[in-house]
Design a protein around this motif. Structure first.
Motif, PDB file in Angstrom:
ATOM      1  N   LEU A  70      26.306  35.466  32.738  1.00 18.05           N
ATOM      2  CA  LEU A  70      27.127  36.489  33.391  1.00 18.05           C
ATOM      3  C   LEU A  70      26.699  36.726  34.832  1.00 18.05           C
ATOM      4  CD1 LEU A  70      27.400  39.059  30.454  1.00 18.05           C
ATOM      5  CD2 LEU A  70      29.141  37.431  31.230  1.00 18.05           C
ATOM      6  N   ALA A  71      25.479  36.350  35.175  1.00 18.82           N
ATOM      7  CA  ALA A  71      24.989  36.543  36.543  1.00 18.82           C
ATOM      8  C   ALA A  71      25.431  35.435  37.492  1.00 18.82           C
ATOM      9  CB  ALA A  71      23.457  36.624  36.536  1.00 18.82           C
ATOM     10  N   GLN A  72      26.071  34.397  36.970  1.00 24.04           N
ATOM     11  CA  GLN A  72      26.481  33.283  37.829  1.00 24.04           C
ATOM     12  C   GLN A  72      27.663  33.677  38.718  1.00 24.04           C
ATOM     13  OE1 GLN A  72      24.566  30.312  37.749  1.00 24.04           O
ATOM     14  NE2 GLN A  72      23.397  31.828  36.567  1.00 24.04           N
ATOM     15  N   ALA A  73      27.674  33.127  39.908  1.00 28.69           N
ATOM     16  CA  ALA A  73      28.767  33.408  40.847  1.00 28.69           C
ATOM     17  C   ALA A  73      30.101  32.974  40.245  1.00 28.69           C
ATOM     18  CB  ALA A  73      28.522  32.652  42.153  1.00 28.69           C
ATOM     19  N   GLY A  74      31.094  33.846  40.354  1.00 26.96           N
ATOM     20  CA  GLY A  74      32.437  33.527  39.885  1.00 26.96           C
ATOM     21  C   GLY A  74      32.701  33.878  38.435  1.00 26.96           C
ATOM     22  N   VAL A  75      31.687  34.350  37.702  1.00 29.47           N
ATOM     23  CA  VAL A  75      31.860  34.733  36.296  1.00 29.47           C
ATOM     24  C   VAL A  75      32.152  36.230  36.216  1.00 29.47           C
ATOM     25  CG1 VAL A  75      30.788  34.856  34.013  1.00 29.47           C
ATOM     26  CG2 VAL A  75      30.359  32.880  35.494  1.00 29.47           C
ATOM     27  N   LYS A  76      33.224  36.563  35.528  1.00 32.48           N
ATOM     28  CA  LYS A  76      33.652  37.957  35.417  1.00 32.48           C
ATOM     29  C   LYS A  76      33.671  38.371  33.948  1.00 32.48           C
ATOM     30  CE  LYS A  76      37.855  40.763  35.889  1.00 32.48           C
ATOM     31  NZ  LYS A  76      39.302  40.713  36.205  1.00 32.48           N
ATOM     32  N   VAL A  77      33.098  39.520  33.651  1.00 33.92           N
ATOM     33  CA  VAL A  77      33.155  40.048  32.287  1.00 33.92           C
ATOM     34  C   VAL A  77      34.573  40.533  32.013  1.00 33.92           C
ATOM     35  CG1 VAL A  77      32.339  41.823  30.698  1.00 33.92           C
ATOM     36  CG2 VAL A  77      30.728  40.701  32.234  1.00 33.92           C
ATOM     37  N   VAL A  78      35.185  39.977  30.988  1.00 40.87           N
ATOM     38  CA  VAL A  78      36.519  40.424  30.576  1.00 40.87           C
ATOM     39  C   VAL A  78      36.400  41.673  29.719  1.00 40.87           C
ATOM     40  CG1 VAL A  78      38.572  39.816  29.229  1.00 40.87           C
ATOM     41  CG2 VAL A  78      37.479  38.109  30.705  1.00 40.87           C
ATOM     42  N   GLN A  79      35.478  41.619  28.741  1.00 38.79           N
ATOM     43  CA  GLN A  79      35.305  42.776  27.869  1.00 38.79           C
ATOM     44  C   GLN A  79      33.996  42.655  27.108  1.00 38.79           C
ATOM     45  OE1 GLN A  79      37.583  45.528  27.618  1.00 38.79           O
ATOM     46  NE2 GLN A  79      35.639  46.289  26.833  1.00 38.79           N
ATOM     47  N   GLN A  80      33.362  43.791  26.890  1.00 37.18           N
ATOM     48  CA  GLN A  80      32.252  43.900  25.969  1.00 37.18           C
ATOM     49  C   GLN A  80      32.581  44.983  24.958  1.00 37.18           C
ATOM     50  OE1 GLN A  80      28.960  44.540  28.767  1.00 37.18           O
ATOM     51  NE2 GLN A  80      28.268  42.443  28.395  1.00 37.18           N
ATOM     52  N   VAL A  92      33.098  38.729  26.138  1.00 34.04           N
ATOM     53  CA  VAL A  92      33.957  37.629  26.590  1.00 34.04           C
ATOM     54  C   VAL A  92      33.974  37.658  28.113  1.00 34.04           C
ATOM     55  CG1 VAL A  92      36.312  36.750  26.702  1.00 34.04           C
ATOM     56  CG2 VAL A  92      35.391  37.534  24.527  1.00 34.04           C
ATOM     57  N   ALA A  93      33.806  36.488  28.723  1.00 33.60           N
ATOM     58  CA  ALA A  93      33.802  36.384  30.182  1.00 33.60           C
ATOM     59  C   ALA A  93      34.875  35.403  30.631  1.00 33.60           C
ATOM     60  CB  ALA A  93      32.425  35.949  30.677  1.00 33.60           C
ATOM     61  N   LEU A  94      35.173  35.406  31.934  1.00 34.60           N
ATOM     62  CA  LEU A  94      36.229  34.567  32.514  1.00 34.60           C
ATOM     63  C   LEU A  94      35.689  33.863  33.752  1.00 34.60           C
ATOM     64  CD1 LEU A  94      39.292  33.755  32.696  1.00 34.60           C
ATOM     65  CD2 LEU A  94      39.602  35.814  34.105  1.00 34.60           C
ATOM     66  N   VAL A  95      36.074  32.590  33.908  1.00 34.12           N
ATOM     67  CA  VAL A  95      35.672  31.832  35.085  1.00 34.12           C
ATOM     68  C   VAL A  95      36.774  30.827  35.405  1.00 34.12           C
ATOM     69  CG1 VAL A  95      34.470  29.967  33.860  1.00 34.12           C
ATOM     70  CG2 VAL A  95      33.682  30.659  36.136  1.00 34.12           C
ATOM     71  N   SER A  96      36.850  30.407  36.641  1.00 37.85           N
ATOM     72  CA  SER A  96      37.829  29.392  37.019  1.00 37.85           C
ATOM     73  C   SER A  96      37.333  28.009  36.590  1.00 37.85           C
ATOM     74  CB  SER A  96      38.048  29.399  38.533  1.00 37.85           C
ATOM     75  OG  SER A  96      36.909  28.889  39.202  1.00 37.85           O
ATOM     76  N   GLY A  97      38.267  27.089  36.439  1.00 38.24           N
ATOM     77  CA  GLY A  97      37.903  25.723  36.098  1.00 38.24           C
ATOM     78  C   GLY A  97      37.017  25.091  37.154  1.00 38.24           C
ATOM     79  N   GLU A  98      37.304  25.347  38.404  1.00 32.51           N
ATOM     80  CA  GLU A  98      36.529  24.774  39.502  1.00 32.51           C
ATOM     81  C   GLU A  98      35.068  25.230  39.438  1.00 32.51           C
ATOM     82  OE1 GLU A  98      36.731  24.449  44.414  1.00 32.51           O
ATOM     83  OE2 GLU A  98      37.921  25.958  43.349  1.00 32.51           O
ATOM     84  N   THR A  99      34.875  26.529  39.196  1.00 30.95           N
ATOM     85  CA  THR A  99      33.520  27.070  39.119  1.00 30.95           C
ATOM     86  C   THR A  99      32.782  26.523  37.906  1.00 30.95           C
ATOM     87  OG1 THR A  99      34.214  29.093  40.241  1.00 30.95           O
ATOM     88  CG2 THR A  99      32.176  29.194  38.970  1.00 30.95           C
ATOM     89  N   PHE A 100      33.476  26.433  36.799  1.00 32.61           N
ATOM     90  CA  PHE A 100      32.855  25.900  35.581  1.00 32.61           C
ATOM     91  C   PHE A 100      32.361  24.470  35.803  1.00 32.61           C
ATOM     92  CE2 PHE A 100      32.969  23.597  31.557  1.00 32.61           C
ATOM     93  CZ  PHE A 100      32.239  24.437  30.727  1.00 32.61           C
ATOM     94  N   LEU A 101      33.188  23.638  36.394  1.00 29.65           N
ATOM     95  CA  LEU A 101      32.817  22.243  36.623  1.00 29.65           C
ATOM     96  C   LEU A 101      31.607  22.128  37.549  1.00 29.65           C
ATOM     97  CD1 LEU A 101      36.350  20.637  36.995  1.00 29.65           C
ATOM     98  CD2 LEU A 101      34.659  20.083  35.229  1.00 29.65           C
ATOM     99  N   ALA A 102      31.462  23.055  38.466  1.00 34.04           N
ATOM    100  CA  ALA A 102      30.389  22.972  39.460  1.00 34.04           C
ATOM    101  C   ALA A 102      29.066  23.561  38.982  1.00 34.04           C
ATOM    102  CB  ALA A 102      30.823  23.691  40.744  1.00 34.04           C
ATOM    103  N   ASN A 103      29.075  24.230  37.812  1.00 31.24           N
ATOM    104  CA  ASN A 103      27.875  24.942  37.370  1.00 31.24           C
ATOM    105  C   ASN A 103      27.484  24.513  35.950  1.00 31.24           C
ATOM    106  OD1 ASN A 103      25.852  26.734  36.657  1.00 31.24           O
ATOM    107  ND2 ASN A 103      26.848  28.505  37.597  1.00 31.24           N
ATOM    108  N   PRO A 104      26.535  23.575  35.791  1.00 29.58           N
ATOM    109  CA  PRO A 104      26.134  23.088  34.464  1.00 29.58           C
ATOM    110  C   PRO A 104      25.581  24.170  33.547  1.00 29.58           C
ATOM    111  CG  PRO A 104      25.304  21.630  36.196  1.00 29.58           C
ATOM    112  CD  PRO A 104      25.846  22.851  36.883  1.00 29.58           C
ATOM    113  N   LEU A 105      25.025  25.248  34.106  1.00 27.65           N
ATOM    114  CA  LEU A 105      24.495  26.305  33.246  1.00 27.65           C
ATOM    115  C   LEU A 105      25.587  26.910  32.367  1.00 27.65           C
ATOM    116  CD1 LEU A 105      21.861  28.945  33.993  1.00 27.65           C
ATOM    117  CD2 LEU A 105      24.072  29.742  33.141  1.00 27.65           C
TER     118      LEU A 105
END
Length: 494
Positions: free
Chosen positions: A321-331, A345-358
């Motif tokens: 959740l601390a990664q850039a571009g990751v947004k908490v949708v709901q807890q 549940v969190a939300l991220v863009s496809g571009e950000t996901f592909l660029a961040n192996p964590l």
């Protein structure tokens, strides 16, 4: 609950494995009926422990009694399934190619092949299934069915439960006149005990269910042996779920209800928990997320299995959740206490996901990451980027499938089980089940840890050439005294 059992030393483990090998040499010669009766009796003795076993397991794992009641039933059912498999007998894959001395230019020899047991199997109990993947779980049941002796390393998180089941197995050994050491039980919290079990001279194979780090370590210990042995480790999986556009448009609310339940089932402590959700960006996706948010918000946090799992969940979920571009949708709305997990549940863009192996790593618990893709091509690229999985799921309509053939064709290369319009949580114990997948889901994607084919992890094929009929194993003798299906000169026969 503290584990008060003494840790086995390397010297003790070597002695245990020596005794296991001696027991194996006796056990493999027992008749099919003797072995199948023994496995059935283990199931009977586990059931005879009654409510005391359930209460002990609940106290050690925080799992509710109804969940444990069902898991115990699954455990005894799969034991009896393997006993029935033994009695039917065709699992040995007997193949016979009869001789043809008249063949030219060279005579054809008589060749007969079947599966035989590897030897003593070491099983590492799993933390999240104190019955079905532990002391008398699928690894133990399938190894005994293969005529292997078994040594189980109890999971320290439910050591007393494991001891109770061990006691039931010892009763079955005595009742069925089996060698005392056909099943043995050890305790240990250290890496040293695990390493010693894998590297003991008489260990022939290893079964493990747990973390990627733990499973890979056991695999590496085997590679360091003078004679490497098979290690079947079932490890990490984020179990991608693909939501196609037509079904999102038509069924957003129902899909959200279904997946809020799956993500938080058992506080997410299943190896098939849906940890990655994928869809192409659209208003229907945001409608789905709104409904999913409501479902997650309503979930009451509950205690995880033990403090170690809770600590790992906290560390990994916070890192994601601390990664850039990751947004908490709901807890979940209710604050978590003690070792309770907070469903997220969190939300991220496809571009950000592909660029961040964590973000590709498993977060074991009630956590799921929704990836919003800009188009189908990006979704396919993301699927290709994730490592091997136990499951991959497609939620769609007939129109969805017809318009996404490239994506559908990709799925068998990703996972061992491919689901359509369902949830990955829940593993049916049957012959058709595949609970395995490409690395790192498992260390060997050719095998399953669930169902009767799990036995094939503990056997190897042997060919007998021109042997006298009377000296052949019963499964290969001309008269077929076991009355099993065999492939004789390329024809299935009894």
């Amino acid at each position: 609950m503290a584990n008060t059992f003494k840790e086995a030393s390397t010297e003790e483990i070597n002695q245990i494995m020596q005794r296991s090998h001696a027991a194996f040499e006796i056990f493999q010669k027992k008749s099919i009926e003797e072995k199948s009766t023994f496995i059935d009796t283990i199931a009977d003795e586990i059931e005879a422990l009654g409510d005391e076993l359930l209460q002990k397991a609940s106290a050690e794992t925080n799992l509710p009694i109804p969940r444990l009641t069902g898991e115990r039933a699954r455990t005894t059912s799969q034991l009896r399934m393997f006993a029935a498999m033994l009695r039917e007998g065709s699992w040995v894959e007997a193949n016979i190619d009869t001789a043809n001395p008249e063949r030219t230019p060279l005579p054809k020899p008589d060749l007969r092949k079947m599966l035989i047991p590897l030897g003593p199997v070491v099983v590492f109990g799993a933390s999240n299934f104190p019955f079905a993947y532990s002391t008398a779980g699928g690894d133990t049941a399938s190894a005994l069915a293969a005529s292997c002796s078994v040594v189980v390393k109890a999971h320290p998180a439910h050591a007393e439960t494991s001891e109770m089941v061990y006691g039931a197995i010892k009763k079955a050994i005595a009742k069925c006149n089996m060698p005392d050491d056909v099943f043995q039980h050890v305790h240990g919290n250290s890496f040293e005990s695990g390493k010693a079990l894998v590297q003991a001279d008489h260990t022939a194979a290893v079964g493990f269910t747990g973390s990627t780090a733990g499973g890979k370590a056991l695999f590496d210990y085997s590679a360091q042996r003078k004679n490497p042995i098979p290690v079947f480790s079932e490890m990490g999986s984020i179990n991608p779920v693909i939501f196609l556009p037509d079904t999102l448009q038509k069924n957003a609310a129902d899909l959200a209800t279904q997946y809020a339940g799956s993500i938080t089932l058992g506080m997410g402590q299943f190896c098939t928990n849906p940890g990655l959700l994928l869809a192409v960006e659209s208003p229907a996706l945001h409608s789905f997320l709104d409904h999913l948010s409501s479902g997650i918000e309503a979930v009451q946090p509950a205690k995880m299995l033990h403090a170690g799992i809770h600590s790992a969940y906290e560390k990994k979920s916070h890192a994601a959740l601390a990664q850039a571009g990751v947004k908490v949708v709901q807890q979940a709305a209710t604050a978590a206490q003690d070792i309770e997990a907070l469903p997220t549940v969190a939300l991220v863009s496809g571009e950000t996901f592909l660029a961040n192996p964590l973000l590709h790593e498993e977060v074991f618990g009630p956590y799921s990451l929704m990836v919003s893709c800009k188009d189908e091509q990006e979704l396919v690229t993301i699927l290709k980027s994730v490592s091997g999985q136990l499951t991959v799921t497609v939620m769609g309509t007939a129109d969805d499938l017809n318009s996404h053939t490239k994506l559908v064709d990709l799925l068998p290369s990703i996972a061992g089980r491919i689901l359509f319009n369902g949830v990955p949580t829940g593993v049916e114990v049957c012959a058709s089940m595949v609970h395995g997948g490409p690395y790192p889901a498992t260390t060997d994607s050719r095998f399953t840890a669930v169902g009767i084919n799990a036995v094939k992890r503990w056997v190897r094929p042997v060919c007998y050439q021109n042997w006298p009929d009377s000296l052949l194993p019963l499964a290969l003798q001309n008269a077929n005294p076991l009355n099993i299906w065999r492939l004789v000169d390329n024809e299935w026969k009894k």
